[in-house]
Enzyme design. Structure first.
Site, PDB file in Angstrom:
ATOM      1  N   ASN A  20       0.844  -1.214   0.000  1.00  0.00           N
ATOM      2  CA  ASN A  20       0.000   0.000   0.000  1.00  0.00           C
ATOM      3  C   ASN A  20       0.870   1.250   0.000  1.00  0.00           C
ATOM      4  O   ASN A  20       0.547   2.236  -0.667  1.00  0.00           O
ATOM      5  CB  ASN A  20      -0.956  -0.008   1.190  1.00  0.00           C
ATOM      6  CG  ASN A  20      -2.185  -0.848   0.919  1.00  0.00           C
ATOM      7  OD1 ASN A  20      -3.062  -0.431   0.162  1.00  0.00           O
ATOM      8  ND2 ASN A  20      -2.235  -2.041   1.495  1.00  0.00           N
ATOM      9  N   ARG A  71       2.496  -0.421  26.145  1.00  0.00           N
ATOM     10  CA  ARG A  71       1.903   0.240  24.985  1.00  0.00           C
ATOM     11  C   ARG A  71       1.927   1.759  25.121  1.00  0.00           C
ATOM     12  O   ARG A  71       2.221   2.486  24.172  1.00  0.00           O
ATOM     13  CB  ARG A  71       0.455  -0.249  24.810  1.00  0.00           C
ATOM     14  CG  ARG A  71      -0.186   0.213  23.512  1.00  0.00           C
ATOM     15  CD  ARG A  71      -1.601  -0.326  23.357  1.00  0.00           C
ATOM     16  NE  ARG A  71      -1.683  -1.766  23.432  1.00  0.00           N
ATOM     17  CZ  ARG A  71      -1.368  -2.588  22.439  1.00  0.00           C
ATOM     18  NH1 ARG A  71      -0.960  -2.107  21.280  1.00  0.00           N
ATOM     19  NH2 ARG A  71      -1.465  -3.891  22.584  1.00  0.00           N
ATOM     20  N   LEU A  99      -3.323   1.009  18.628  1.00  0.00           N
ATOM     21  CA  LEU A  99      -2.884   2.302  19.159  1.00  0.00           C
ATOM     22  C   LEU A  99      -3.795   2.707  20.318  1.00  0.00           C
ATOM     23  O   LEU A  99      -5.011   2.533  20.272  1.00  0.00           O
ATOM     24  CB  LEU A  99      -2.903   3.352  18.044  1.00  0.00           C
ATOM     25  CG  LEU A  99      -1.877   3.054  16.944  1.00  0.00           C
ATOM     26  CD1 LEU A  99      -2.201   3.801  15.663  1.00  0.00           C
ATOM     27  CD2 LEU A  99      -0.468   3.397  17.429  1.00  0.00           C
ATOM     28  N   ASN A 113      -6.844   4.338   8.394  1.00  0.00           N
ATOM     29  CA  ASN A 113      -6.420   2.943   8.329  1.00  0.00           C
ATOM     30  C   ASN A 113      -7.088   2.278   7.134  1.00  0.00           C
ATOM     31  O   ASN A 113      -8.153   2.697   6.695  1.00  0.00           O
ATOM     32  CB  ASN A 113      -6.839   2.218   9.612  1.00  0.00           C
ATOM     33  CG  ASN A 113      -6.380   0.776   9.641  1.00  0.00           C
ATOM     34  OD1 ASN A 113      -5.240   0.477   9.251  1.00  0.00           O
ATOM     35  ND2 ASN A 113      -7.225  -0.126  10.079  1.00  0.00           N
ATOM     36  N   HIS A 115      -8.411  -1.544   6.182  1.00  0.00           N
ATOM     37  CA  HIS A 115      -8.679  -2.842   6.806  1.00  0.00           C
ATOM     38  C   HIS A 115      -9.226  -3.803   5.758  1.00  0.00           C
ATOM     39  O   HIS A 115     -10.158  -3.453   5.027  1.00  0.00           O
ATOM     40  CB  HIS A 115      -9.694  -2.677   7.948  1.00  0.00           C
ATOM     41  CG  HIS A 115     -10.033  -3.985   8.592  1.00  0.00           C
ATOM     42  ND1 HIS A 115      -9.208  -4.583   9.528  1.00  0.00           N
ATOM     43  CD2 HIS A 115     -11.071  -4.839   8.399  1.00  0.00           C
ATOM     44  CE1 HIS A 115      -9.735  -5.735   9.894  1.00  0.00           C
ATOM     45  NE2 HIS A 115     -10.860  -5.913   9.227  1.00  0.00           N
ATOM     46  N   THR A 147     -10.774   5.639  15.147  1.00  0.00           N
ATOM     47  CA  THR A 147     -11.258   6.107  16.441  1.00  0.00           C
ATOM     48  C   THR A 147     -10.851   5.056  17.468  1.00  0.00           C
ATOM     49  O   THR A 147     -10.237   4.048  17.127  1.00  0.00           O
ATOM     50  CB  THR A 147     -12.798   6.251  16.438  1.00  0.00           C
ATOM     51  OG1 THR A 147     -13.364   4.964  16.192  1.00  0.00           O
ATOM     52  CG2 THR A 147     -13.264   7.251  15.377  1.00  0.00           C
ATOM     53  N   LEU A 150     -11.905  -0.151  17.719  1.00  0.00           N
ATOM     54  CA  LEU A 150     -10.994  -0.855  16.816  1.00  0.00           C
ATOM     55  C   LEU A 150     -11.702  -1.281  15.521  1.00  0.00           C
ATOM     56  O   LEU A 150     -12.708  -1.991  15.567  1.00  0.00           O
ATOM     57  CB  LEU A 150     -10.424  -2.092  17.522  1.00  0.00           C
ATOM     58  CG  LEU A 150      -9.340  -2.847  16.751  1.00  0.00           C
ATOM     59  CD1 LEU A 150      -8.082  -2.022  16.618  1.00  0.00           C
ATOM     60  CD2 LEU A 150      -9.050  -4.184  17.412  1.00  0.00           C
ATOM     61  N   ASP A 151     -11.175  -0.841  14.388  1.00  0.00           N
ATOM     62  CA  ASP A 151     -11.754  -1.114  13.056  1.00  0.00           C
ATOM     63  C   ASP A 151     -13.201  -0.614  12.945  1.00  0.00           C
ATOM     64  O   ASP A 151     -13.966  -1.081  12.088  1.00  0.00           O
ATOM     65  CB  ASP A 151     -11.704  -2.623  12.706  1.00  0.00           C
ATOM     66  CG  ASP A 151     -10.264  -3.139  12.632  1.00  0.00           C
ATOM     67  OD1 ASP A 151      -9.370  -2.361  12.279  1.00  0.00           O
ATOM     68  OD2 ASP A 151     -10.051  -4.326  12.953  1.00  0.00           O
TER      69      ASP A 151
HETATM   70  C1  GRF Z   1      -3.372  -4.857   3.902  1.00  0.00           C
HETATM   71  O1  GRF Z   1      -4.149  -5.949   3.516  1.00  0.00           O
HETATM   72  C2  GRF Z   1      -4.171  -3.945   4.780  1.00  0.00           C
HETATM   73  O2  GRF Z   1      -5.549  -4.007   4.568  1.00  0.00           O
HETATM   74  C3  GRF Z   1      -3.883  -4.464   6.174  1.00  0.00           C
HETATM   75  O3  GRF Z   1      -2.552  -4.908   6.124  1.00  0.00           O
HETATM   76  C4  GRF Z   1      -2.196  -5.242   4.783  1.00  0.00           C
HETATM   77  C5  GRF Z   1      -0.969  -4.464   4.478  1.00  0.00           C
HETATM   78  O4  GRF Z   1      -0.377  -4.868   3.280  1.00  0.00           O
HETATM   79  N1  GRF Z   1      -4.115  -3.443   7.158  1.00  0.00           N
HETATM   80  P1  GRF Z   1       0.905  -4.123   2.737  1.00  0.00           P
HETATM   81  O5  GRF Z   1       1.964  -4.146   3.821  1.00  0.00           O
HETATM   82  O6  GRF Z   1       0.495  -2.727   2.382  1.00  0.00           O
HETATM   83  O7  GRF Z   1       1.317  -4.920   1.542  1.00  0.00           O
END
Ligand code: GRF
Length: 217
Positions: A20, A71, A99, A113, A115, A147, A150-151
């Site tokens: 990503n 943490r 976090l 984020n 997910h 927030t 979580l998720d």
């Molecule tokens: C992705 O699938 C994302 O949704 C999740 O972790 C993965 C990260 O993949 N939070 P990369 O490290 O960006 O390849």
């Protein structure tokens, strides 16, 4: 969120492969995303994403969580490192740490984020296997503001992919990643253009509350 005339400054937090992150790098290089990737920080020294960032000439930092007693101490150090770079947004991209509330509160409305599920379905880990076990026909990924829930923060964009008869968790993960590489840069573009923002627990698109996330297929 940013002063007039300057590019949005983004810090990207990773723990692993960083595909990503690579999508952000490629979109910026191609002129499709007008932001400054100011910092890539990993909690793991062996994260491949750090190499991707270095190759692209982006400043990197590594903060191993194992060096902290708890943490709260790790999150306080992380916040200090990030704030030193004055990011407008902090993008979690495969950052495998929960976090704490003070960290999330500090970056309220600036912390995003991605997910790998169609939230609110399948928060937490191992989403691809859980989707296959449930026999779902569709799967995907969600970009949301973070927030304390979580998720569970307000959703901005979802990318949907079909689940195919021969899928295993690996093939499904690859299809989900491909759509993630479109929806995360697209979300950040909307934020950089001032079209998407966070207000009082909701997402505003062009000044109006977004009741359902934007959909990509
Ligand atoms: C992705 O699938 C994302 O949704 C999740 O972790 C993965 C990260 O993949 N939070 P990369 O490290 O960006 O390849």
């Amino acid at each position: 969120m940013k002063s007039r005339g300057r590019r949005l400054r983004a810090a990207v937090l990773i723990s692993g492969s960083g595909t990503n992150l690579q999508a952000f790098i490629d979109n910026v290089a191609a002129g499709r995303l007008d932001i400054e990737l100011a910092l890539v920080l990993s909690n793991r020294g062996d994260a491949c994403g750090l190499e991707r960032a270095k190759r692209a000439g982006i400043e990197t930092d590594c903060l191993p969580h194992s060096g902290f007693p708890d943490r709260a101490a790790f999150d306080a150090a992380l916040l200090e490192r990030l704030d030193a770079r004055r990011p407008d947004v902090v993008l979690l991209a495969g950052f495998m740490r929960i976090l704490s509330a003070p960290f999330v509160a500090h970056y309220a409305g600036r912390l995003l984020n991605i997910h790998p599920s169609l939230l609110p379905l399948y928060p937490g880990l191992d989403t691809h296997r859980r989707v296959l076990d449930s026999g779902d026909r569709w799967h995907g990924s969600t970009v949301h503001f973070v927030t304390e829930d979580l998720d569970g923060g307000p959703r901005i964009i979802q990318g949907r992919v079909p689940v195919l008869p021969d899928d295993d968790p690996g093939s499904l993960a690859r299809r989900v990643l491909a759509i993630e590489h479109r929806i995360y840069p697209e979300t950040v573009r909307l934020i950089a253009e001032g079209r998407v923002r966070y207000a009082d627990g909701t997402v505003l698109l062009d000044g109006r509350p977004l009741s359902e996330p934007l959909q990509f297929t």
